[in-house]
Design an enzyme around this catalytic site. Structure first.
Site, PDB file in Angstrom:
ATOM      1  N   ASN A  14       0.955  -1.118  -0.186  1.00  0.00           N
ATOM      2  CA  ASN A  14      -0.001  -0.023  -0.147  1.00  0.00           C
ATOM      3  C   ASN A  14       0.876   1.490   0.024  1.00  0.00           C
ATOM      4  O   ASN A  14       1.344   1.692   1.067  1.00  0.00           O
ATOM      5  CB  ASN A  14      -0.873  -0.122   1.310  1.00  0.00           C
ATOM      6  N   ARG A  98      -2.330  -1.887  -3.742  1.00  0.00           N
ATOM      7  CA  ARG A  98      -3.580  -0.736  -3.487  1.00  0.00           C
ATOM      8  C   ARG A  98      -3.325   0.391  -4.706  1.00  0.00           C
ATOM      9  O   ARG A  98      -2.290   0.792  -4.838  1.00  0.00           O
ATOM     10  CB  ARG A  98      -3.325  -0.107  -2.153  1.00  0.00           C
ATOM     11  N   HIS A 186     -11.843   4.973  -1.024  1.00  0.00           N
ATOM     12  CA  HIS A 186     -11.778   4.410   0.475  1.00  0.00           C
ATOM     13  C   HIS A 186     -12.635   3.309   0.048  1.00  0.00           C
ATOM     14  O   HIS A 186     -13.102   2.499   1.040  1.00  0.00           O
ATOM     15  CB  HIS A 186     -12.293   5.103   1.581  1.00  0.00           C
ATOM     16  N   ARG A 246      -6.761  18.101   3.372  1.00  0.00           N
ATOM     17  CA  ARG A 246      -7.487  18.409   2.428  1.00  0.00           C
ATOM     18  C   ARG A 246      -8.911  19.283   2.684  1.00  0.00           C
ATOM     19  O   ARG A 246      -9.386  18.991   3.705  1.00  0.00           O
ATOM     20  CB  ARG A 246      -7.955  17.335   1.429  1.00  0.00           C
ATOM     21  N   MET A 289      -5.684  14.825  14.451  1.00  0.00           N
ATOM     22  CA  MET A 289      -6.955  15.239  15.412  1.00  0.00           C
ATOM     23  C   MET A 289      -6.495  14.970  16.896  1.00  0.00           C
ATOM     24  O   MET A 289      -7.074  15.658  17.617  1.00  0.00           O
ATOM     25  CB  MET A 289      -8.041  13.958  14.846  1.00  0.00           C
ATOM     26  N   GLY A 333      -8.614   5.785  12.001  1.00  0.00           N
ATOM     27  CA  GLY A 333      -7.881   6.308  12.793  1.00  0.00           C
ATOM     28  C   GLY A 333      -8.829   6.957  13.834  1.00  0.00           C
ATOM     29  O   GLY A 333      -8.918   6.776  15.108  1.00  0.00           O
ATOM     30  N   GLU A 336     -12.106   5.103  14.865  1.00  0.00           N
ATOM     31  CA  GLU A 336     -11.748   4.009  15.620  1.00  0.00           C
ATOM     32  C   GLU A 336     -11.360   4.368  17.081  1.00  0.00           C
ATOM     33  O   GLU A 336     -11.532   3.770  18.025  1.00  0.00           O
ATOM     34  CB  GLU A 336     -10.846   2.852  15.152  1.00  0.00           C
ATOM     35  N   GLU A 384      -7.561  -2.443   5.353  1.00  0.00           N
ATOM     36  CA  GLU A 384      -7.728  -2.265   3.757  1.00  0.00           C
ATOM     37  C   GLU A 384      -6.588  -3.702   3.308  1.00  0.00           C
ATOM     38  O   GLU A 384      -6.671  -4.093   2.089  1.00  0.00           O
ATOM     39  CB  GLU A 384      -7.132  -1.005   3.406  1.00  0.00           C
TER      40      GLU A 384
HETATM   41  P1  ADP Z   1      -4.450   7.148   7.240  1.00  0.00           P
HETATM   42  O1  ADP Z   1      -5.441   7.622   6.399  1.00  0.00           O
HETATM   43  O2  ADP Z   1      -3.093   7.987   7.415  1.00  0.00           O
HETATM   44  O3  ADP Z   1      -4.198   5.546   7.125  1.00  0.00           O
HETATM   45  P2  ADP Z   1      -5.369   6.869   9.933  1.00  0.00           P
HETATM   46  O4  ADP Z   1      -6.667   6.094   9.456  1.00  0.00           O
HETATM   47  O5  ADP Z   1      -4.300   6.320  10.597  1.00  0.00           O
HETATM   48  O6  ADP Z   1      -4.992   7.659   8.706  1.00  0.00           O
HETATM   49  O7  ADP Z   1      -5.872   7.962  10.783  1.00  0.00           O
HETATM   50  C1  ADP Z   1      -5.119   9.269  11.169  1.00  0.00           C
HETATM   51  C2  ADP Z   1      -6.034  10.175  12.088  1.00  0.00           C
HETATM   52  O8  ADP Z   1      -6.387   9.393  13.099  1.00  0.00           O
HETATM   53  C3  ADP Z   1      -5.097  11.515  12.725  1.00  0.00           C
HETATM   54  O9  ADP Z   1      -5.769  12.417  12.669  1.00  0.00           O
HETATM   55  C4  ADP Z   1      -5.088  10.874  14.016  1.00  0.00           C
HETATM   56  O10 ADP Z   1      -4.467  11.865  14.991  1.00  0.00           O
HETATM   57  C5  ADP Z   1      -6.283  10.148  14.184  1.00  0.00           C
HETATM   58  N1  ADP Z   1      -6.138   9.474  15.492  1.00  0.00           N
HETATM   59  C6  ADP Z   1      -5.271   8.300  15.827  1.00  0.00           C
HETATM   60  N2  ADP Z   1      -5.695   8.123  17.203  1.00  0.00           N
HETATM   61  C7  ADP Z   1      -6.525   8.855  17.781  1.00  0.00           C
HETATM   62  C8  ADP Z   1      -7.051   9.208  19.029  1.00  0.00           C
HETATM   63  N3  ADP Z   1      -6.649   8.227  19.833  1.00  0.00           N
HETATM   64  N4  ADP Z   1      -7.997  10.160  19.203  1.00  0.00           N
HETATM   65  C9  ADP Z   1      -8.064  11.117  18.121  1.00  0.00           C
HETATM   66  N5  ADP Z   1      -7.472  10.930  16.782  1.00  0.00           N
HETATM   67  C10 ADP Z   1      -6.645   9.859  16.834  1.00  0.00           C
END
Ligand code: ADP
Length: 401
Positions: A14, A98, A186, A246, A289, A333, A336, A384
């Site tokens: 990926n 991917r 996605h 974005r 976040m 992220g 979850e 994924e």
């Molecule tokens: P990618 O699209 O790069 O795979 P992810 O699905 O890993 O991204 O998501 C990344 C986002 O998830 C980031 O904004 C990160 O801050 C957020 N994130 C991960 N863990 C937490 C958490 N415990 N609380 C809030 N945001 C989180």
């Protein structure tokens, strides 16, 4: 000669512009089991290779100087050099990739040959940032390991069954025929979540479900009986929800203003919309976040609130397309791992009868709705790479048969 005792296995790649994620899976019957997984991220900035085995034990955690791993192509070689000695005892059956864009052509995964490669290269203008990064490892691996079949799995494919209404822009008809349509992205994540839902909650999976994939990239998708009906992402992965950097949906007049009145070039506008907007643009603090939630700054709070409002609005819009809402699923992220964001979104959907169970939400339980909620609320971790691995196995098994 292949060692007859060797374990059949496949590899999943990926690849993005600044990181390459990879997984090695053992083939077990008609499914796959994780052997190891890792990523080389921070390419050209703070390169770091991390690999863990299936139990989560660290196999390697190594940092590099920025100029040691300056490009994605070098990163592929670094991964390859580390991986090769670990492949003893495995019989590799193929590699799954991917690929962000399958254009109007591909509604499912495809085994890559010269013709497919040419078609996929033709889609680079549809997703300039991602498509090139995705195709590069396919090209390199076809040269280095020509005997291994490679399978391209698309982020757009799962959405190809959208009704025409969900695919159209209100633009002159000829543009649609040229491929200017709402593709949605996605898709591998939504497909995995739909399959996980079918196993865990078959009754819900058969209904009208909105899935919110909230990661660095964010979108939401309407599923009816496990099939995608509509997505917030459109022609590019720029549309819809605000994301880490974005913009998400934007009045197209703003783009005209930036070009005509402020004299920005198309490339400058592109950089602004892809890299400097979203949570980062709104807050002026971070695209992450976690950092925004932890920050006391009002600008950070505004960015988080804006994000929650736009997701809630998207859920309501997709529920309208579905004609109702039998469940709302959070994944990726933020979806979850952030109880704060889930609460911010659920709170804005209270008018729909959505009620959160605060303790279940704080614990990140699989079901987080309160007993009196009109709508079930679920947290389903996405995967994924596993979806790509399954597609790869099934495509190659089909070929062997
Ligand atoms: P990618 O699209 O790069 O795979 P992810 O699905 O890993 O991204 O998501 C990344 C986002 O998830 C980031 O904004 C990160 O801050 C957020 N994130 C991960 N863990 C937490 C958490 N415990 N609380 C809030 N945001 C989180």
């Amino acid at each position: 000669m292949t060692d007859p005792a060797a374990v059949p296995a496949l590899f999943v790649v990926n690849a993005g512009s600044s990181s390459i994620k990879f997984k090695l899976y053992r083939v077990v019957g008609d499914d796959i089991a994780l052997e190891l997984g890792g990523a080389l991220d921070g390419i050209g900035r703070l390169p770091r290779l991390k690999v863990k085995d299936a139990a989560g034990a660290t196999l390697v955690d190594r940092s590099f100087a920025a100029d040691e791993v300056a490009t994605a192509t070098v990163a592929q070689h670094v991964i390859g050099d580390w991986l090769l000695p670990h492949l003893d005892g495995y019989h590799m059956i193929g590699i799954g990739h991917r690929v962000v864009h399958g254009g109007p052509t591909f509604s499912g995964p495809v085994i890559v040959d010269d013709k497919v490669m040419e078609t996929l290269t033709g889609f680079i203008p549809l997703a300039p940032l991602h498509q090139l990064s995705n195709l590069d490892p396919i090209r390199v691996l076809r040269e280095r390991r020509p005997e291994l079949p490679q399978v391209a799995c698309f982020d757009t494919a799962f959405h190809r069954g959208h009704p025409e209404l969900s695919e159209r822009f209100a633009l002159p008809r000829a543009l649609y025929d040229e491929g200017v349509r709402r593709y949605g992205f996605h898709g591998l994540s939504y497909e995995y979540v739909a399959s996980a839902l079918r196993l865990a909650e078959p009754e819900i999976a058969g209904g009208r479900v909105v899935v919110a994939h909230l990661g660095s990239g964010a979108s939401a998708c309407a599923l009816r009986d496990g099939r995608s009906i509509e997505s917030t992402m459109g022609f590019t992965a720029l549309d819809g929800l605000p994301m880490g950097t974005r913009s998400g949906a934007l009045d197209p007049g703003v783009v005209l203003h930036l070009i005509e009145q402020k004299g920005l070039s198309a490339a400058e506008v592109g950089r602004m919309l892809y890299n400097q907007s979203g949570l980062l643009g709104l807050s002026g603090i971070s695209n992450d976040m976690r950092e925004l939630i932890a920050s006391p700054a009002p600008e950070a709070a505004l960015a988080v609130e804006f994000f929650c409002l736009k997701v809630a609005q998207a859920v309501a819009a997709l529920a309208t397309t579905l004609g109702g809402l039998d469940a709302l699923v959070f994944t990726a992220g933020i979806g979850e791992h952030s109880p704060e964001v889930r609460a911010g979104i659920a709170g804005r959907l209270a008018w729909l009868g959505v009620r959160l169970d605060a303790a279940a939400n704080a614990a990140g339980a699989p079901r987080i709705e309160a007993a009196d909620s009109a709508v079930p609320l679920l947290v389903v971790p996405t995967d994924e790479e596993r979806m790509i691995g399954r597609h790869t196995l099934h495509m190659l098994a089909g070929r062997a048969g």
